[in-house]
Design an enzyme around this catalytic site. Structure first.
Site, short mmCIF file in Angstrom:
data_model
loop_
_atom_site.label_atom_id
_atom_site.label_comp_id
_atom_site.label_asym_id
_atom_site.label_seq_id
_atom_site.Cartn_x
_atom_site.Cartn_y
_atom_site.Cartn_z
N GLU A 79 0.81 -1.36 0.13
CA GLU A 79 0.09 -0.04 0.02
C GLU A 79 0.87 1.28 0.00
OE1 GLU A 79 -2.10 0.88 3.72
OE2 GLU A 79 -1.30 -1.26 4.34
N CYS A 111 -3.49 -3.47 4.21
CA CYS A 111 -2.81 -4.57 4.66
C CYS A 111 -3.03 -6.01 4.41
CB CYS A 111 -2.40 -4.34 6.23
SG CYS A 111 -1.69 -2.85 6.93
N HIS A 233 -2.64 -10.02 12.14
CA HIS A 233 -1.94 -8.60 11.64
C HIS A 233 -1.81 -7.89 12.57
CE1 HIS A 233 -1.38 -4.98 9.67
NE2 HIS A 233 -2.39 -4.50 9.99
#
Ligand code: COA
Length: 390
Positions: A79, A111, A233
């Site tokens: 990103e 993400c 994450h």
């Protein structure tokens, strides 16, 4: 046919800032950063590293000549790419010397990009069992100096080699995913810093986790007791813990203890590097496998991927016989040991340094950067990359 992660590696720039010192400079109690957010060190990318070079350095250390012959698909999740048109993967393809008969793309969903890459790779290998796919997740997280998000910046990349008969983790077939249009974190094309609604993004991360976990249990018939560990994450290491806590009571006491102990190991590398966006979940998986020496082949690992905006997915894998010999634990220890601390003032100067955007030429001093692959400058709006080993 088993398909999954055959090899994996990460790379982080050689500079870091100590979170205690950053807290003092920002007039914040250091415990807020190290305990409340859960970060000890934050990797700082010098101007000679960008998402292309970080990814290329991660893959360079991992691939042998045989792998290079078999890779026919490169999927670059990012990103913080360097071009709105050309895939960052094409630069990496050249820097690594991969064969021309390769499909190369960049994928974007905050993400979540590398996870999308892994699922695409799985489909590709189902159709082409002799192929290998190189999945990259590489980013430099920038929120801005003196912002609430500053303590959750970082920089780094992961490289994953996806193949049939994988050496590390065979992906299972069940997977649960969810998309909803929310504005928790975004970066308009005109900004080099992310915009974030921190409170909303924390809430949505947890809401998406609960949603996909419930859907996953429905699809698979499995429950929390069937898991050895769950990796998350990690925008910062406290975040995954907050999500895990919401489901922990579903497990027996023994399993709760195991999941918490494994969670702690899965956050150690992230705690010392910071948020690396697309690579963050996989950095956490590397941290778990390299640090938790009790893990046995056959263990089931859960993976929760979240990309703001937002898309979430919960999927799983089974550790394979001999997975330890596929890891690069010593190499990673050396990488951590060789890093150099910079002061807050030095970090701020690095943060503010940017490449020209008016077509003018800038040459960069790559001797200062110990990385094998560096950005050596820009000329006529074209980034110049160097592989010092070539
Ligand atoms: N000692 C120990 N803990 C402390 C503390 C101290 N002296 N001071 C504060 N804390 C704790 C707070 O209680 C809070 O913990 P909790 O969330 O478990 O309640 C934590 O530290 C963070 O404090 P908070 O006041 O919420 O921080 P903030 O408003 O400055 O912002 C983020 C924190 C994470 C929202 C911000 O860094 C951010 O926006 N980050 C980027 C977005 C992001 O990472 N989103 C995650 C989903 S992808």
């Amino acid at each position: 046919m088993k398909i999954g992660i055959d090899k994996m590696n990460f790379y982080a720039p050689h500079l870091f800032v100590d979170m205690n010192k950053l807290a003092v400079a920002r007039n914040v109690d250091p415990d807020k950063f190290t305990i409340g957010i859960g970060q000890d060190k934050m990797a700082i990318a010098p101007i000679t590293q960008d998402s292309v070079t970080l990814a290329a350095n991660a893959a360079l250390d991992m691939l042998n000549e045989e792998d290079k012959k078999q890779i026919d698909f490169v999927i670059f999740g990012t990103e913080t790419g360097v071009d709105s048109s050309k895939s960052a993967g094409v630069y990496v393809h050249e820097l690594l010397g991969l064969k021309p008969q390769t499909r190369t793309v960049e994928v974007k969903q905050a993400c979540f990009g590398a996870t999308a890459g892994i699922q695409m790779a799985k489909g590709h290998i189902t159709l082409n069992p002799d192929s290998k796919v190189l999945v990259l997740g590489s980013d430099i997280a920038r929120y801005g100096l003196n912002t609430p998000g500053e303590a959750t910046q970082g920089a780094g990349a992961v490289a994953l080699l996806i193949s049939a008969d994988p050496g590390i983790l065979a992906l299972e077939d069940n997977s649960a995913y969810f998309t909803s249009d929310i504005m928790d974190f975004w970066r308009p094309v005109y900004s080099d810093k992310a915009f974030v609604d921190g409170k909303l993004s924390n809430e949505q991360y947890i809401a998406f986790f609960k949603n996909v976990w419930k859907a996953y249990k429905g699809k698979s018939g499995l429950e929390l007791n069937d898991f050895e560990a769950i990796c998350f994450h990690l925008p910062y290491t406290k975040m995954g813990y907050k999500a895990l806590k919401t489901v922990l009571e579903e497990a027996s006491e023994e399993v709760q203890e195991r999941l918490l102990a494994n969670y702690k190991e899965s956050t150690q590398y992230n705690r010392n590097i910071g948020n690396i966006y697309t690579g963050s979940l996989y950095l956490s998986l590397i941290s778990l496998l390299e640090r938790q020496t009790d893990l046995e082949p056959g263990a089931r690992i859960g993976l929760y991927s979240y990309g703001s905006g937002a898309v979430g997915e919960f999927f799983t894998g089974i550790l394979q016989d001999g997975f330890r010999k596929q890891l690069a634990t010593e190499h990673h220890q050396k990488l951590f040991d060789a890093r150099k601390e910079v002061s807050v003032a030095e970090y701020e100067a690095i943060f503010e340094k940017t490449l020209p955007s008016d077509g003018s030429k800038m040459e960069l001093d790559i001797e200062e950067d110990p990385s094998t692959i560096c950005l050596s400058g820009i000329t006529e709006d074209k980034r110049q990359y160097v592989n010092k080993a070539k």
